[in-house]
Design a protein around this motif. Structure first.
Motif, PDB file in Angstrom:
ATOM      1  N   ILE A  43       0.819  -1.219   0.000  1.00  0.00           N
ATOM      2  CA  ILE A  43       0.000   0.000   0.000  1.00  0.00           C
ATOM      3  C   ILE A  43       0.849   1.265   0.000  1.00  0.00           C
ATOM      4  O   ILE A  43       0.500   2.259  -0.620  1.00  0.00           O
ATOM      5  CB  ILE A  43      -0.959  -0.007   1.211  1.00  0.00           C
ATOM      6  CG1 ILE A  43      -1.853  -1.250   1.183  1.00  0.00           C
ATOM      7  CG2 ILE A  43      -1.802   1.268   1.226  1.00  0.00           C
ATOM      8  CD1 ILE A  43      -2.697  -1.366  -0.055  1.00  0.00           C
ATOM      9  N   LYS A  44       1.965   1.242   0.726  1.00  0.00           N
ATOM     10  CA  LYS A  44       2.831   2.416   0.863  1.00  0.00           C
ATOM     11  C   LYS A  44       2.024   3.660   1.273  1.00  0.00           C
ATOM     12  O   LYS A  44       1.961   4.653   0.525  1.00  0.00           O
ATOM     13  CB  LYS A  44       3.597   2.678  -0.436  1.00  0.00           C
ATOM     14  CG  LYS A  44       4.581   1.573  -0.789  1.00  0.00           C
ATOM     15  CD  LYS A  44       5.302   1.863  -2.091  1.00  0.00           C
ATOM     16  CE  LYS A  44       6.392   0.843  -2.373  1.00  0.00           C
ATOM     17  NZ  LYS A  44       5.892  -0.548  -2.446  1.00  0.00           N
ATOM     18  N   LYS A  64      -4.013   6.102   5.136  1.00  0.00           N
ATOM     19  CA  LYS A  64      -4.313   7.185   4.196  1.00  0.00           C
ATOM     20  C   LYS A  64      -3.375   7.010   3.009  1.00  0.00           C
ATOM     21  O   LYS A  64      -2.156   7.030   3.167  1.00  0.00           O
ATOM     22  CB  LYS A  64      -4.091   8.546   4.852  1.00  0.00           C
ATOM     23  CG  LYS A  64      -4.439   9.729   3.941  1.00  0.00           C
ATOM     24  CD  LYS A  64      -3.939  11.043   4.513  1.00  0.00           C
ATOM     25  CE  LYS A  64      -4.676  11.404   5.776  1.00  0.00           C
ATOM     26  NZ  LYS A  64      -4.245  12.747   6.288  1.00  0.00           N
ATOM     27  N   VAL A  65      -3.951   6.833   1.835  1.00  0.00           N
ATOM     28  CA  VAL A  65      -3.145   6.541   0.644  1.00  0.00           C
ATOM     29  C   VAL A  65      -3.085   7.753  -0.284  1.00  0.00           C
ATOM     30  O   VAL A  65      -2.014   8.233  -0.647  1.00  0.00           O
ATOM     31  CB  VAL A  65      -3.692   5.308  -0.100  1.00  0.00           C
ATOM     32  CG1 VAL A  65      -2.792   4.974  -1.304  1.00  0.00           C
ATOM     33  CG2 VAL A  65      -3.794   4.112   0.844  1.00  0.00           C
ATOM     34  N   GLU A  74      -8.339   0.329   4.529  1.00  0.00           N
ATOM     35  CA  GLU A  74      -8.530  -0.055   5.925  1.00  0.00           C
ATOM     36  C   GLU A  74      -8.653  -1.573   6.023  1.00  0.00           C
ATOM     37  O   GLU A  74      -9.220  -2.208   5.127  1.00  0.00           O
ATOM     38  CB  GLU A  74      -9.797   0.607   6.484  1.00  0.00           C
ATOM     39  CG  GLU A  74      -9.791   2.130   6.354  1.00  0.00           C
ATOM     40  CD  GLU A  74     -11.183   2.739   6.466  1.00  0.00           C
ATOM     41  OE1 GLU A  74     -12.122   1.996   6.835  1.00  0.00           O
ATOM     42  OE2 GLU A  74     -11.327   3.937   6.186  1.00  0.00           O
ATOM     43  N   TYR A  75      -8.141  -2.136   7.085  1.00  0.00           N
ATOM     44  CA  TYR A  75      -8.329  -3.573   7.279  1.00  0.00           C
ATOM     45  C   TYR A  75      -8.307  -3.929   8.758  1.00  0.00           C
ATOM     46  O   TYR A  75      -7.714  -3.240   9.584  1.00  0.00           O
ATOM     47  CB  TYR A  75      -7.286  -4.384   6.507  1.00  0.00           C
ATOM     48  CG  TYR A  75      -5.846  -4.235   6.952  1.00  0.00           C
ATOM     49  CD1 TYR A  75      -5.258  -5.157   7.820  1.00  0.00           C
ATOM     50  CD2 TYR A  75      -5.053  -3.191   6.471  1.00  0.00           C
ATOM     51  CE1 TYR A  75      -3.935  -5.030   8.205  1.00  0.00           C
ATOM     52  CE2 TYR A  75      -3.730  -3.062   6.859  1.00  0.00           C
ATOM     53  CZ  TYR A  75      -3.176  -3.996   7.726  1.00  0.00           C
ATOM     54  OH  TYR A  75      -1.864  -3.864   8.108  1.00  0.00           O
ATOM     55  N   VAL A 103     -11.371  -3.012   3.614  1.00  0.00           N
ATOM     56  CA  VAL A 103     -12.271  -1.977   3.099  1.00  0.00           C
ATOM     57  C   VAL A 103     -11.423  -0.979   2.306  1.00  0.00           C
ATOM     58  O   VAL A 103     -10.549  -0.315   2.866  1.00  0.00           O
ATOM     59  CB  VAL A 103     -13.013  -1.245   4.236  1.00  0.00           C
ATOM     60  CG1 VAL A 103     -13.785  -0.047   3.683  1.00  0.00           C
ATOM     61  CG2 VAL A 103     -13.959  -2.200   4.954  1.00  0.00           C
ATOM     62  N   VAL A 104     -11.668  -0.899   1.015  1.00  0.00           N
ATOM     63  CA  VAL A 104     -10.968   0.060   0.156  1.00  0.00           C
ATOM     64  C   VAL A 104     -11.941   1.199  -0.155  1.00  0.00           C
ATOM     65  O   VAL A 104     -13.059   0.950  -0.626  1.00  0.00           O
ATOM     66  CB  VAL A 104     -10.484  -0.586  -1.153  1.00  0.00           C
ATOM     67  CG1 VAL A 104      -9.650   0.405  -1.951  1.00  0.00           C
ATOM     68  CG2 VAL A 104      -9.679  -1.853  -0.874  1.00  0.00           C
ATOM     69  N   ARG A 105     -11.488   2.421   0.101  1.00  0.00           N
ATOM     70  CA  ARG A 105     -12.315   3.604  -0.183  1.00  0.00           C
ATOM     71  C   ARG A 105     -11.704   4.336  -1.388  1.00  0.00           C
ATOM     72  O   ARG A 105     -10.707   5.037  -1.251  1.00  0.00           O
ATOM     73  CB  ARG A 105     -12.375   4.514   1.044  1.00  0.00           C
ATOM     74  CG  ARG A 105     -12.967   3.815   2.262  1.00  0.00           C
ATOM     75  CD  ARG A 105     -13.173   4.761   3.435  1.00  0.00           C
ATOM     76  NE  ARG A 105     -13.632   4.041   4.605  1.00  0.00           N
ATOM     77  CZ  ARG A 105     -14.898   3.729   4.874  1.00  0.00           C
ATOM     78  NH1 ARG A 105     -15.840   4.089   4.004  1.00  0.00           N
ATOM     79  NH2 ARG A 105     -15.231   3.064   5.956  1.00  0.00           N
TER      80      ARG A 105
END
Length: 217
Positions: A43-44, A64-65, A74-75, A103-105
């Motif tokens: 994810i970095k 926060k990506v 989020e996981y 959970v990917v937003r």
């Protein structure tokens, strides 16, 4: 049973329980460290936050990506209580395995709902708000039967393609696109040797498919 034998049994059980506690605790800590490192490397994130769930059963992570189409990743990781001699067998019957809730937003808006749910996985049927409005179909993926609920078949085809591309498709128990909360959700059984590739595929799907039709337009 005389008192000496009873005391001997109690001491023996206590010794086994203590050994199980230290071995199980070490294994769960190693698993948590591995999953954190593996997922974070993929994810970095530009910022991250972790919440300990208590004991040695797992944690929640919020990344926060703000890159490509991923706003947040989020996981929640919940592990079997390997450190508890008495509760571990019960957990094998109730929880069955370690669980990873992802959970990917995305930045793009998800327009339609779709679910793939492994047949027989849930003891209690999950609450899907728009279920009466969705088409329903049963399909087979990698030798497992899945219940598909969807508005448009092309949405189902995209989820099916992603599931088939994962290193161990049968480890995925529920995959969903939910427009109301605008999240891409995956519930899966994590495995140390496949976690990195699985997360990569999920992120690639978000970046490639969720910012293009059919999902976001």
């Amino acid at each position: 049973m005389n008192n000496q034998l009873l005391i001997a049994i109690i001491i023996f059980v206590a010794g086994i329980a203590t050994l199980q506690y230290f071995r199980g605790r070490k294994l769960n800590l190693l698993l948590m460290q591995h999953y954190i490192r593996s997922i974070q490397d993929v994810i970095k994130p530009e910022d991250k936050d972790y919440v300990w769930l208590g004991g040695y059963i797992g944690f929640r992570a919020n990344y926060k990506v703000n890159r490509d189409n991923v706003r947040r990743f989020e996981y929640t990781l919940t592990l079997l209580p390997r450190h508890s001699l008495l509760y571990f067998p019960i957990a094998l019957l109730t929880s069955r395995h370690d669980k990873l809730y992802i959970v990917v937003r995305p930045f793009a808006q998800i327009k339609r709902e779709a679910h793939l749910i492994q047949k027989g996985y849930y003891r209690l049927k999950p609450n899907i708000e728009n279920e009466p409005l969705l088409q329903r179909e049963e399909i087979e993926i990698a030798g497992k039967r899945y219940e598909a609920l969807f508005e448009k078949r092309r949405d189902l085809d995209k989820l099916k393609s992603l599931l088939e591309s994962l290193p161990k498709p049968h480890n995925v128990k529920h995959m969903a696109l939910t427009p109301k909360t605008n999240v891409f959700y995956v519930l899966m059984k994590p495995e140390p040797e496949t976690i990195e590739e699985s997360v990569k595929k999920i992120v690639e799907f978000t970046n490639r498919e969720l910012k293009e039709s059919p999902f976001s337009s």
